[in-house]
Design a protein around this motif. Sequence first.
Motif, PDB file in Angstrom:
ATOM      1  N   UNK A  97      36.784  63.688  27.578  1.00 58.79           N
ATOM      2  CA  UNK A  97      36.752  64.635  28.687  1.00 58.79           C
ATOM      3  C   UNK A  97      36.128  65.965  28.271  1.00 58.79           C
ATOM      4  N   UNK A  98      36.394  66.399  27.063  1.00 58.22           N
ATOM      5  CA  UNK A  98      35.862  67.705  26.641  1.00 58.22           C
ATOM      6  C   UNK A  98      34.488  67.598  25.995  1.00 58.22           C
ATOM      7  N   UNK A  99      34.039  66.404  25.633  1.00 56.50           N
ATOM      8  CA  UNK A  99      32.731  66.274  24.997  1.00 56.50           C
ATOM      9  C   UNK A  99      31.685  65.626  25.895  1.00 56.50           C
ATOM     10  N   UNK A 100      32.081  65.139  27.069  1.00 50.28           N
ATOM     11  CA  UNK A 100      31.138  64.485  27.988  1.00 50.28           C
ATOM     12  C   UNK A 100      30.208  65.532  28.600  1.00 50.28           C
ATOM     13  N   UNK A 101      28.952  65.189  28.694  1.00 50.43           N
ATOM     14  CA  UNK A 101      27.992  66.117  29.310  1.00 50.43           C
ATOM     15  C   UNK A 101      28.208  66.144  30.808  1.00 50.43           C
ATOM     16  N   UNK A 102      28.207  67.323  31.352  1.00 52.55           N
ATOM     17  CA  UNK A 102      28.399  67.489  32.784  1.00 52.55           C
ATOM     18  C   UNK A 102      29.822  67.916  33.094  1.00 52.55           C
ATOM     19  N   UNK A 118      35.710  67.131  34.727  1.00 50.57           N
ATOM     20  CA  UNK A 118      36.872  67.540  35.521  1.00 50.57           C
ATOM     21  C   UNK A 118      37.390  66.360  36.343  1.00 50.57           C
ATOM     22  N   UNK A 119      36.496  65.639  37.005  1.00 54.86           N
ATOM     23  CA  UNK A 119      36.907  64.487  37.807  1.00 54.86           C
ATOM     24  C   UNK A 119      37.585  63.448  36.917  1.00 54.86           C
ATOM     25  N   UNK A 120      37.003  63.170  35.775  1.00 51.83           N
ATOM     26  CA  UNK A 120      37.558  62.204  34.831  1.00 51.83           C
ATOM     27  C   UNK A 120      38.920  62.660  34.314  1.00 51.83           C
ATOM     28  N   UNK A 150      27.072  55.860  26.592  1.00 53.74           N
ATOM     29  CA  UNK A 150      28.122  56.865  26.829  1.00 53.74           C
ATOM     30  C   UNK A 150      28.865  56.632  28.150  1.00 53.74           C
ATOM     31  N   UNK A 151      28.161  56.197  29.182  1.00 52.57           N
ATOM     32  CA  UNK A 151      28.822  55.921  30.467  1.00 52.57           C
ATOM     33  C   UNK A 151      29.824  54.776  30.321  1.00 52.57           C
ATOM     34  N   UNK A 152      29.461  53.712  29.592  1.00 50.94           N
ATOM     35  CA  UNK A 152      30.387  52.599  29.374  1.00 50.94           C
ATOM     36  C   UNK A 152      31.622  53.074  28.618  1.00 50.94           C
ATOM     37  N   UNK A 153      31.435  53.887  27.590  1.00 46.71           N
ATOM     38  CA  UNK A 153      32.583  54.375  26.817  1.00 46.71           C
ATOM     39  C   UNK A 153      33.546  55.139  27.718  1.00 46.71           C
ATOM     40  N   UNK A 154      33.002  55.963  28.593  1.00 48.50           N
ATOM     41  CA  UNK A 154      33.838  56.726  29.519  1.00 48.50           C
ATOM     42  C   UNK A 154      34.562  55.806  30.497  1.00 48.50           C
ATOM     43  N   UNK A 155      33.843  54.876  31.098  1.00 44.40           N
ATOM     44  CA  UNK A 155      34.442  53.989  32.096  1.00 44.40           C
ATOM     45  C   UNK A 155      35.402  52.985  31.449  1.00 44.40           C
ATOM     46  N   UNK A 156      35.096  52.524  30.241  1.00 52.50           N
ATOM     47  CA  UNK A 156      36.004  51.571  29.595  1.00 52.50           C
ATOM     48  C   UNK A 156      37.309  52.256  29.208  1.00 52.50           C
TER      49      UNK A 156
END
Length: 134
Positions: free
Chosen positions: A95-100, A105-107, A41-47
Amino acid sequence: MIEALQGAARRRSFGEYLAVTVGGGVGAALRYEVWTWRGSPRWLLMSTFGVNVFGCLVVGAGLGYLWGRPAPVARAAVFGLACGFTTFSLYAFQAVTHRGAWNSVVYLVGTPIIALIAMALGAAITKPRPSSIR
């Protein structure tokens, strides 16, 4: 970049449609390749973040380079490539489905700010100086 939009009422050539179609297909294939490199999940967000920022840099650089030049097919290819490559719909979903909540918000806020800076930087780097435009 306004020059790129001023011809909005004119008819588009087959070459422009072909360029935007091929560019969009290549951009989408590249985006998919980057997205599937890793499965976390972190890679998906950062990519997605990296693809959006890099895509905006490509649009800015391409349009900066083409500024004032009569190159509608090249302009269409730049738009197709970058728009097929970037993933703002996926960005909003993540952004709306990421945990935390804080990370979301930062993303959500950081991506468009950094992407706009990248686009402006790309245009500034490649935009010809007034003396070099024929």
